[in-house]
Design a protein around this motif. Sequence first.
Motif, PDB file in Angstrom:
ATOM      1  N   THR A   1       0.826  -1.215   0.000  1.00  9.69           N
ATOM      2  CA  THR A   1       0.000   0.000   0.000  1.00  9.69           C
ATOM      3  C   THR A   1       0.860   1.265   0.000  1.00  9.69           C
ATOM      4  O   THR A   1       0.346   2.379  -0.039  1.00  9.69           O
ATOM      5  CB  THR A   1      -0.917   0.010   1.239  1.00  9.69           C
ATOM      6  N   GLU A   2       2.182   1.074   0.036  1.00  6.48           N
ATOM      7  CA  GLU A   2       3.089   2.228   0.031  1.00  6.48           C
ATOM      8  C   GLU A   2       3.041   2.916  -1.328  1.00  6.48           C
ATOM      9  O   GLU A   2       2.795   2.288  -2.362  1.00  6.48           O
ATOM     10  CB  GLU A   2       4.512   1.759   0.335  1.00  6.48           C
ATOM     11  N   LEU A   3       3.269   4.223  -1.344  1.00  7.20           N
ATOM     12  CA  LEU A   3       3.313   4.964  -2.600  1.00  7.20           C
ATOM     13  C   LEU A   3       4.492   4.476  -3.437  1.00  7.20           C
ATOM     14  O   LEU A   3       5.590   4.243  -2.918  1.00  7.20           O
ATOM     15  CB  LEU A   3       3.456   6.460  -2.332  1.00  7.20           C
ATOM     16  N   PHE A   4       4.246   4.329  -4.737  1.00  9.48           N
ATOM     17  CA  PHE A   4       5.287   3.821  -5.628  1.00  9.48           C
ATOM     18  C   PHE A   4       6.508   4.729  -5.645  1.00  9.48           C
ATOM     19  O   PHE A   4       7.654   4.269  -5.634  1.00  9.48           O
ATOM     20  CB  PHE A   4       4.720   3.648  -7.040  1.00  9.48           C
TER      21      PHE A   4
ATOM     22  N   VAL B   1       2.880  10.530 -10.993  1.00  8.40           N
ATOM     23  CA  VAL B   1       1.992   9.609 -10.261  1.00  8.40           C
ATOM     24  C   VAL B   1       2.222   9.727  -8.745  1.00  8.40           C
ATOM     25  O   VAL B   1       2.614   8.765  -8.083  1.00  8.40           O
ATOM     26  CB  VAL B   1       2.203   8.149 -10.725  1.00  8.40           C
ATOM     27  N   PRO B   2       1.978  10.913  -8.181  1.00 11.81           N
ATOM     28  CA  PRO B   2       2.266  11.119  -6.755  1.00 11.81           C
ATOM     29  C   PRO B   2       1.428  10.248  -5.822  1.00 11.81           C
ATOM     30  O   PRO B   2       1.839   9.956  -4.704  1.00 11.81           O
ATOM     31  CB  PRO B   2       1.949  12.601  -6.543  1.00 11.81           C
ATOM     32  N   ASP B   3       0.245   9.809  -6.297  1.00  8.01           N
ATOM     33  CA  ASP B   3      -0.672   9.047  -5.444  1.00  8.01           C
ATOM     34  C   ASP B   3      -0.756   7.560  -5.807  1.00  8.01           C
ATOM     35  O   ASP B   3      -1.540   6.815  -5.217  1.00  8.01           O
ATOM     36  CB  ASP B   3      -2.081   9.660  -5.502  1.00  8.01           C
ATOM     37  N   LEU B   4       0.059   7.121  -6.788  1.00  7.27           N
ATOM     38  CA  LEU B   4       0.005   5.725  -7.213  1.00  7.27           C
ATOM     39  C   LEU B   4       0.640   4.823  -6.158  1.00  7.27           C
ATOM     40  O   LEU B   4       1.801   5.010  -5.775  1.00  7.27           O
ATOM     41  CB  LEU B   4       0.727   5.550  -8.550  1.00  7.27           C
ATOM     42  N   LYS B   5      -0.115   3.849  -5.689  1.00  3.47           N
ATOM     43  CA  LYS B   5       0.397   2.904  -4.697  1.00  3.47           C
ATOM     44  C   LYS B   5       1.009   1.695  -5.400  1.00  3.47           C
ATOM     45  O   LYS B   5       0.640   1.367  -6.525  1.00  3.47           O
ATOM     46  CB  LYS B   5      -0.728   2.445  -3.770  1.00  3.47           C
ATOM     47  N   VAL B   6       1.929   1.042  -4.722  1.00  2.00           N
ATOM     48  CA  VAL B   6       2.573  -0.140  -5.279  1.00  2.00           C
ATOM     49  C   VAL B   6       1.535  -1.197  -5.631  1.00  2.00           C
ATOM     50  O   VAL B   6       1.610  -1.842  -6.685  1.00  2.00           O
ATOM     51  CB  VAL B   6       3.617  -0.721  -4.286  1.00  2.00           C
ATOM     52  N   CYS B   7       0.520  -1.353  -4.786  1.00  2.00           N
ATOM     53  CA  CYS B   7      -0.512  -2.372  -5.023  1.00  2.00           C
ATOM     54  C   CYS B   7      -1.366  -2.068  -6.248  1.00  2.00           C
ATOM     55  O   CYS B   7      -2.044  -2.949  -6.775  1.00  2.00           O
ATOM     56  CB  CYS B   7      -1.393  -2.542  -3.787  1.00  2.00           C
ATOM     57  N   ASP B   8      -1.343  -0.810  -6.698  1.00  2.58           N
ATOM     58  CA  ASP B   8      -2.149  -0.428  -7.862  1.00  2.58           C
ATOM     59  C   ASP B   8      -1.368  -0.495  -9.171  1.00  2.58           C
ATOM     60  O   ASP B   8      -1.876  -0.103 -10.224  1.00  2.58           O
ATOM     61  CB  ASP B   8      -2.708   0.993  -7.672  1.00  2.58           C
ATOM     62  N   LEU B   9      -0.117  -0.961  -9.093  1.00  2.00           N
ATOM     63  CA  LEU B   9       0.679  -1.110 -10.311  1.00  2.00           C
ATOM     64  C   LEU B   9       0.158  -2.279 -11.131  1.00  2.00           C
ATOM     65  O   LEU B   9       0.196  -3.431 -10.700  1.00  2.00           O
ATOM     66  CB  LEU B   9       2.149  -1.354  -9.965  1.00  2.00           C
ATOM     67  N   SER B  10      -0.322  -1.976 -12.309  1.00  2.00           N
ATOM     68  CA  SER B  10      -0.802  -3.001 -13.245  1.00  2.00           C
ATOM     69  C   SER B  10      -0.253  -2.652 -14.617  1.00  2.00           C
ATOM     70  O   SER B  10       0.375  -1.595 -14.783  1.00  2.00           O
ATOM     71  CB  SER B  10      -2.328  -3.013 -13.287  1.00  2.00           C
ATOM     72  N   ARG B  11      -0.467  -3.515 -15.577  1.00  2.00           N
ATOM     73  CA  ARG B  11       0.025  -3.205 -16.926  1.00  2.00           C
ATOM     74  C   ARG B  11      -0.593  -1.911 -17.446  1.00  2.00           C
ATOM     75  O   ARG B  11       0.073  -1.124 -18.118  1.00  2.00           O
ATOM     76  CB  ARG B  11      -0.291  -4.372 -17.881  1.00  2.00           C
TER      77      ARG B  11
END
Length: 309
Positions: free
Chosen positions: A8-11, A46-56
């Motif tokens: 859930t950490e920010l990318f 992508v300041p708000d992109l979380k690691v868990c939201d990384l998708s293709r």
Amino acid sequence: MLENVENTELFCEYYAKWISVYKEGAIRKVTLDKYLMTQRWLVKLVPDLKVCDLSRITYQQLLNDYAITHERQTTMDFHHQLKGAILDAVDEGIIPRDPTRKAIIKGKTPNENKKIKYLNQFELHTLISILDLKSEINWDWFILLVAKTGLRFSEALALTPKDFDFAHQSVSVSKTWNYKGDGGFLPTKNKSSVRKVQIDWQLVIQFSELIKGLPEEEPIFVKGKVYNSTVNDILSRYCKKANVPVISVHGLRHTHASILLFAGVSIASVARRLGHSSMNTTQKTYLHIIQELENRDVDLVMRSLSGLS
């Protein structure tokens, strides 16, 4: 290893930690600065992109947004710098699948002014003929040496008398000079950059006299602070005087490579001489020349076949 990283950490924060753990102290400052610049772009895009939201899809959108203001090669570098961190996250189980798989690299059309500039053999000969090659080391000798060896600016600056092997007509490249910082020797750009470069008999005779009596392990060309712009300005004046296209010192390296390729030297040999990490780098950099040579080969094949009737 990266400990206590939550998906859930920010990318952008994860990437900053990854740089700190895996890159700081392991790569040159100039390369580290590129990774830090990539991290700043993550904060911007992508300041708000979380690691868990990384998708293709989210990753491709990130690349697309970056490519709007950057050329394709720069976007490719951005992708490669991110991919290392992301694959480590996959290995650690922080991300279930590789979102970089089958990524499409886009980018702006390259600026015509940024096109690789180099001289042909006649133009280089004209340029060399007007150099003021004195009996003591000066920047004109530096220009001649780079033109005949294809060394990088920092590699040529780091040459010492000890690096010359006149008996075997070669010069050893094993270090660079930190001209962007406070001076001093630094490692080469990569392992492939450590090499021996053959030199012609004229350079052997000229430099054996020039460096006679100089301190064995001190750089030949460095006398105080060195600026790339100083040598480029000198070269620019000579180009204008010789009525040839104005190129930079790095353009001399491109000139060296292009002359070898047009002379029929293999890409593998040119790559080794330039200290490229792979032939792919050489092929990408000199694609326009290689294509021109292929067209010339096609003409030669057609003429050869037509003579068989």
